[in-house]
Design an enzyme around this catalytic site. Structure first.
Site, mmCIF file in Angstrom:
data_model
loop_
_atom_site.group_PDB
_atom_site.id
_atom_site.type_symbol
_atom_site.label_atom_id
_atom_site.label_comp_id
_atom_site.label_asym_id
_atom_site.label_seq_id
_atom_site.Cartn_x
_atom_site.Cartn_y
_atom_site.Cartn_z
ATOM 1 N N ASN A 6 0.850 -1.186 0.000
ATOM 2 C CA ASN A 6 0.000 0.000 0.000
ATOM 3 C C ASN A 6 0.890 1.242 0.000
ATOM 4 O OD1 ASN A 6 -1.914 1.994 0.382
ATOM 5 N ND2 ASN A 6 -2.415 1.392 2.485
ATOM 6 N N TRP A 7 0.950 1.905 -1.153
ATOM 7 C CA TRP A 7 1.804 3.086 -1.256
ATOM 8 C C TRP A 7 1.201 4.320 -0.590
ATOM 9 C CZ3 TRP A 7 4.414 3.441 -6.783
ATOM 10 C CH2 TRP A 7 5.300 2.379 -6.924
ATOM 11 N N LYS A 8 -0.059 4.254 -0.235
ATOM 12 C CA LYS A 8 -0.754 5.395 0.391
ATOM 13 C C LYS A 8 -0.602 6.641 -0.482
ATOM 14 C CE LYS A 8 -0.266 3.192 4.868
ATOM 15 N NZ LYS A 8 -0.140 3.343 6.324
ATOM 16 N N HIS A 33 -9.477 0.496 5.184
ATOM 17 C CA HIS A 33 -8.210 0.736 5.879
ATOM 18 C C HIS A 33 -8.459 1.667 7.063
ATOM 19 C CE1 HIS A 33 -4.092 2.072 6.652
ATOM 20 N NE2 HIS A 33 -3.696 1.005 5.997
ATOM 21 N N GLU A 57 -7.002 4.148 8.149
ATOM 22 C CA GLU A 57 -6.862 5.576 7.858
ATOM 23 C C GLU A 57 -8.121 6.113 7.181
ATOM 24 O OE1 GLU A 57 -2.050 5.004 7.463
ATOM 25 O OE2 GLU A 57 -3.252 5.298 5.644
ATOM 26 N N GLU A 90 -4.829 -5.406 10.523
ATOM 27 C CA GLU A 90 -3.815 -4.380 10.784
ATOM 28 C C GLU A 90 -4.095 -3.714 12.123
ATOM 29 O OE1 GLU A 90 -1.996 -2.693 6.779
ATOM 30 O OE2 GLU A 90 -3.894 -1.751 7.273
ATOM 31 N N GLY A 130 2.954 1.844 10.831
ATOM 32 C CA GLY A 130 3.906 2.926 10.660
ATOM 33 C C GLY A 130 4.572 3.408 11.933
ATOM 34 N N SER A 156 3.839 -2.574 10.406
ATOM 35 C CA SER A 156 5.296 -2.504 10.570
ATOM 36 C C SER A 156 5.987 -3.815 10.183
ATOM 37 C CB SER A 156 5.666 -2.106 12.006
ATOM 38 O OG SER A 156 5.225 -0.791 12.297
ATOM 39 N N GLY A 214 3.002 -1.267 4.233
ATOM 40 C CA GLY A 214 2.958 0.149 3.910
ATOM 41 C C GLY A 214 4.297 0.665 3.431
ATOM 42 N N GLY A 215 4.998 1.371 4.318
ATOM 43 C CA GLY A 215 6.231 2.062 3.937
ATOM 44 C C GLY A 215 7.283 1.190 3.287
#
Length: 249
Positions: A9-11, A93, A95, A163, A169, A209, A230-231
């Protein structure tokens, strides 16, 4: 046997220059890789599907609207996502649930829309740190599963991603025992609602993470069929080792 899935997920990250990472990722995949799905911003969907054509990488969106068309400025429909060549869409998600106040009913409506467009829905669930501290984790997870999943769930149209919000993150990672407890609970809940055939076939991803340094241990957990990352999915050099760990699990 359930498929192994490494989803990224590049967000809200990435421009056209970022597409070079998809080429690097494709070149770095292990032999007989698991299913790999990258979810870039909607501005890159069409170019990403072109960039990964002929590779094992599939492309997904990060959200879609529940309606197929209409006066919804700034939104994209599931049919638009499919029209870009994408095959998956992340829904619910944390967010989106938090910043956009999306409810379980909203997620369920979007899931139906995704299915209607021929997309696989990656439905996210997870508890906050306050809910974890109050020993409400399983109640929250159970409620989100019940409210977010339509009745017509099957292993072809849906993937579940757990998640824990407090681990996204932050660098914090639940213990292996905590991950196992939640994934086992999800599996049991799915079997109870949808029957053994469907409940056992649905892939369950862990997210929060996930890095190359902890991927092997996480993927060894029963009922963890992959990860939503994610990151660490933004750069091929960080994501390839995670994919490789999943391939070897």
């Amino acid at each position: 046997m359930r498929p192994k899935i490494a989803a990224g997920n590049w967000k809200m990250n990435g421009t056209a220059a970022s597409l070079a990472e998809l080429h690097s990722l494709a070149m770095g995949l292990p032999e007989n890789p698991p299913q790999v799905v990258i979810c870039p911003p909607s501005t890159l969907l069409f170019r990403a599907t072109n960039a990964t054509h002929g590779s094992p990488i599939q492309i997904g969106a990060q959200d879609c609207h529940a309606e197929d068309a209409g006066a919804y400025t700034g939104d994209i429909s599931a049919s638009m996502v499919a029209d870009s060549g994408a095959t998956h869409v992340i829904l619910g998600h944390s967010e989106r649930r938090d910043a956009h106040r999306e409810t379980d009913a909203d997620v369920q409506a979007k899931t139906r829309a995704a299915w209607a467009a021929g997309l696989t829905a990656i439905v996210c669930i997870g508890e906050s740190e306050a809910q974890r501290d109050a020993d409400q984790t399983l109640d929250i997870i159970g409620g989100q599963l019940d409210g977010s999943l339509p009745e017509a769930v099957d292993a072809e149209n849906t993937v579940i991603a757990y998640e824990p919000i407090w681990a996204i993150g932050t660098g914090k990672v639940p213990s292996i025992a905590q991950i196992k407890e939640v994934h086992d609970f999800i599996r049991t809940r799915l079997i109870s609602r949808f029957g053994a055939d469907i409940g056992n076939a649905l892939p369950l991803l862990y997210g929060g993470s996930v890095k190359a340094t902890n991927a092997v241990e996480i993927f060894a957990v029963e009922n963890v069929d992959g990860a939503l990352v994610g990151g660490a999915s933004l750069k091929a050099k960080d994501f390839v080792p995670i994919v490789a760990a999943l391939a070897q699990s």
